[in-house]
Design an enzyme around this catalytic site. Structure first.
Site: not given
Length: 338
Positions: A70, A76, A100
């Site tokens: 993504d 993030d 992540e």
């Protein structure tokens, strides 16, 4: 205001549970309390970053992709750093898995504890630029190995979890958690900087008729999910469609109001889109503890509880159908009839 009324108001505030006091009284586990204190600190810092995103120039893409492929937003990256630093420095964690991070994070021995956590630092971040609610989702396992932690400490079914929860950043900051004894909701009181116990979360006695899904994928779904969706839309009293696109928001609403949320597998994502460790399992435990059902639909040749799925990799995926018993069973009935 009279002095007696003022005293009563103060006493009422004192009687309210803070999150830390609640954890101590319900788990009797000092290590869990310390770890969860680190978790709630991280969530407070992320909540502040979300509120200041515009003025702090935190909107927009970071220019990279995460372990799941993504696109990564600036928030993030910041949220991920906040979570990792807080949990590592708590001294209560052995291994961390983040959406992540491509690989699991092994905590140095001098800071190592007994918990293994998986988390999505900022769920729904694709919506952050338009000020839609986002959140943090996490699952907690107790390590089973001795010596150096390994991924086997966390590649386990949801039935092995010792805690799970999420923090939602919206009009209020809500922290929702379960230790396997019900689901409890806390709201951040900015005036004192504490999460205050709001009450227990359960599916309502009379569930609203709501279905929640990304209907843009309709043509990619199997015919059973298509028929279920058409059923919700048919009849003299069709269900209302509600879909935010942040799993935290959609599941939070589903538990509070009733109905069903689903993100099934499709022709493009044959195992579904949502990740097992830090989306499927924690939300399944919360859903079941609130009185609902959480099922995969047809997955690997059978219907089954999400809680029993064993992830093959730290970023493994599974299909999701979760909500009140009435509506989840309506969806599953199409598979059972077939």
């Amino acid at each position: 205001m009279s002095s007696s009324k003022a005293v009563e108001d103060v006493e009422a505030e004192v009687d309210k549970y803070t999150l830390s006091a609640f954890i101590i009284s319900h788990t009797k586990d000092k290590e869990m309390t310390i770890m969860m204190n680190a978790m709630q600190l991280a969530c407070k810092l992320i909540a502040r970053a979300v509120r200041k995103a515009g003025v702090a120039n935190l909107y927009g893409l970071h220019g990279s992709a995460n372990a799941s492929g993504d696109d990564v937003k600036k928030l993030d990256v910041l949220s991920n750093d906040i979570m990792i630093n807080a949990l590592r420095n708590s001294g209560m964690c052995a291994l961390l898995v983040s959406e992540e991070e491509e690989k699991p994070i092994i905590i140095p021995e001098e800071l190592r504890g007994k918990y293994c956590l998986a988390f999505d630092p900022l769920d729904g971040s694709s919506n952050i630029d338009c000020n839609v609610s986002t959140g943090t989702i996490f699952s907690v396992f107790e390590r089973k190995s001795t010596g150096e932690p390994t991924v086997d400490d966390i590649l386990r079914p949801g039935t092995d979890m010792v805690a799970a929860g999420y923090c939602m950043y919206g009009s209020a900051t809500d922290f929702v958690v379960t230790f396997g004894n019900g689901v409890h909701r806390f709201t951040l009181d900015d005036s004192v900087g504490e999460f205050i116990h709001f009450g227990e979360m359960k599916f309502p006695a009379k569930n609203k008729t709501i279905y929640s899904c990304n209907e843009g994928n309709f043509t990619l779904w199997d015919d059973k999910i298509q028929k279920a969706t058409e059923m919700f839309k048919a009849g003299p009293k069709p269900y209302s469609a509600r879909y935010v696109g942040s799993m935290v928001s959609d599941v939070h609403r589903t538990i509070l109001y009733g109905g069903v949320f689903y993100y099934p597998a499709d022709k493009k994502s044959t195992k579904g889109k949502l990740r097992v460790l830090y989306e499927g399992l924690p939300m399944a435990l919360l859903t079941e503890q609130a009185g609902g059902l959480a099922n995969t639909g047809m997955f690997k040749g059978k219907l089954g509880r999400i809680m029993e799925v064993i992830p093959e990799t730290i970023h493994d995926r599974c299909p999701i159908i979760m909500g009140c018993e009435r509506d989840v069973e309506k969806v599953l009935a199409f598979y059972k009839e077939g």
